[in-house]
Design a protein around this motif. Structure first.
Motif, mmCIF file in Angstrom:
data_model
loop_
_atom_site.group_PDB
_atom_site.id
_atom_site.type_symbol
_atom_site.label_atom_id
_atom_site.label_comp_id
_atom_site.label_asym_id
_atom_site.label_seq_id
_atom_site.Cartn_x
_atom_site.Cartn_y
_atom_site.Cartn_z
ATOM 1 N N PHE A 1 -8.890 1.135 -7.351
ATOM 2 C CA PHE A 1 -8.415 1.031 -5.967
ATOM 3 C C PHE A 1 -9.342 0.154 -5.138
ATOM 4 N N LEU B 1 -0.047 3.644 -3.034
ATOM 5 C CA LEU B 1 -0.942 4.746 -2.643
ATOM 6 C C LEU B 1 -0.513 6.107 -3.209
ATOM 7 N N LEU C 1 0.819 -1.206 0.000
ATOM 8 C CA LEU C 1 0.000 0.000 0.000
ATOM 9 C C LEU C 1 0.860 1.266 0.000
ATOM 10 N N PHE D 1 -1.258 5.132 5.203
ATOM 11 C CA PHE D 1 -1.439 6.567 4.995
ATOM 12 C C PHE D 1 -0.509 7.367 5.899
#
Length: 427
Positions: free
Chosen positions: A128, A40, A36, A146
């Motif tokens: 996604f 991302l 990720l 994140f």
């Protein structure tokens, strides 16, 4: 039926937990985080306008089509919530303005399609979401990914500020181009993509409001200081301050709200005492006010009194034309500079409503997900959608629609996982 929340051992994670907490299981979860973290930034359009890194810039431009096969994984399950809206929005914004532009700017239909390349990241909702359904990460893994990228964003910004020589800051550049390092009336600026950094700030601030632990406020303050002192983008600074005030007001007690209202004039005065922030209202040429004003007037004159032009827009000329819209207006004419007026020019009132409906629908979906699982990461994503709508008069949503659609995809993914786990938890 017993509520789901009474079974913490079964609802602690959004994805099925391994049978044994083995080292290999932990490695698999961190493998998910690593994957990720790698992909991302592409889905979040982090390199979409960073021409200083040509390879990543080119990959970011190609990623909407390169990642689209992941959307095929969605056919294996129920139709995702919001899929019809996103598909209709993309089709309308792609086809209708392109067809209209063939008559407005005398270009072929297929050449006109190249003018809508910026809309391709809308498709990240499907690609996604397909990736999420395939990997099945937990909400904690998503949040960790994140936040890792957010931390890296601030670290890289500080390193550039510390190591870049003054000669690297561009004082003169081609109209329409935004170099990573620039020097203007605001001083030296680092135009670092801050999508993940802002979500990190929202996350820390939400954690502070929930637990009132000062280290979360300190982290949010450090992030804001870096943005304020190094990035110096007025829309971001004003958006962050506005979101901080809104969340503080919502979380405060009635007496604290009275105090916040009383302190508000002093806070506004302090904020606008900073010259580059106050320049948002400046009409000085150094802040390109004259260019934006002239562009707005010419756009309104071009739309004229034709109701169909205001309703459906007039399209835009293909970027394959090196002169662009300046051919027709004899002036630096960039639709992004005039934000919503530029959206109306290109897509009309119908297109503008469709564009605004994307973050609005995403906000509603995240709110539904938070009703099932009130997590600070989901709250931070919800904050970003509201932030994007609040600053849309200064930073148009068409610049980076992928930022909005991947949040929408996360909300749909969280909702689908909770709903599929509900029967198990109630047995």
């Amino acid at each position: 039926m017993t509520p789901v929340s009474t079974f913490p051992e079964q609802t602690a994670s959004l994805a099925p937990m391994p049978r044994e907490a083995t080292p290999s299981a932990m490695a698999n979860r961190w493998t998910h985080v690593a994957i990720l973290v790698l992909v991302l930034p592409l889905f979040g359009q982090s390199f979409h306008y960073v021409k200083a890194v040509p390879a990543l810039w080119a990959l970011s431009k190609l990623w909407p089509l390169a990642s689209l096969p992941l959307a095929l994984l969605l056919f294996a399950g129920p139709r995702p919530a919001g899929a019809r809206q996103v598909l209709v929005t993309f089709a309308w914004l792609l086809l209708v303005p392109t067809f209209i532009a063939t008559m407005t700017f005398q270009q072929t239909f297929f050449v006109g399609l190249t003018a809508q390349v910026k809309l391709l990241p809308i498709l990240y909702f499907f690609s996604f979401l397909g990736l999420l359904r395939w990997m099945r990460p937990t909400l904690r893994e998503l949040a960790t990914s994140f936040l890792i990228i957010a931390a890296l964003t601030f670290i890289v910004t500080l390193l550039i500020w510390r190591l870049a020589p003054q000669s690297a800051y561009s004082q003169h550049y081609v109209a329409g181009d935004s170099p990573l390092l620039g020097a203007d009336s605001r001083g030296n600026r680092i135009r670092m993509p801050m999508y993940f950094g802002l979500i990190g700030i929202f996350y820390c601030y939400r954690r502070f409001l929930t637990a009132l632990k000062p280290h979360w406020l300190l982290l949010a303050g450090i992030g804001f200081t870096i943005v304020f002192a190094l990035v110096k983008m007025r829309s971001i600074v004003l958006g962050l301050v506005l979101m901080a005030a809104i969340n503080a007001f919502v979380a405060a007690t009635p007496k604290m709200r009275i105090a916040l209202v009383a302190l508000m004039p002093f806070g506004i005065a302090a904020l606008f005492s900073v010259p580059y922030v106050a320049s948002v209202f400046s009409t000085d040429r150094s802040f390109a006010f004259d260019v934006r004003m002239t562009t707005t007037i010419k756009a309104i004159d071009f739309l004229g009194t034709n109701p169909f032009a205001w309703l459906f827009g007039v399209g835009t000329i293909s970027p394959m034309d090196p002169a662009g819209l300046m051919t027709y207006f004899n002036h630096f004419f960039f639709l992004a500079d005039i934000t919503w007026m530029g959206v109306l020019f290109e897509f009309g009132l119908v297109g503008a409503a469709l564009i605004l409906a994307i973050p609005a629908r995403g906000f509603a979906l995240v709110r539904q997900a938070r009703a099932l699982r009130d997590d600070p990461f989901l709250a931070a994503l919800q904050d970003y959608l509201l932030y994007a709508m609040l600053i849309s008069e200064m930073f148009p949503m068409t610049m980076a629609p992928g930022e909005l659609t991947i949040i929408m995809a996360i909300a749909v993914y969280v909702l689908s996982l909770d709903r599929t786990r509900t029967p198990l938890a109630t047995q």
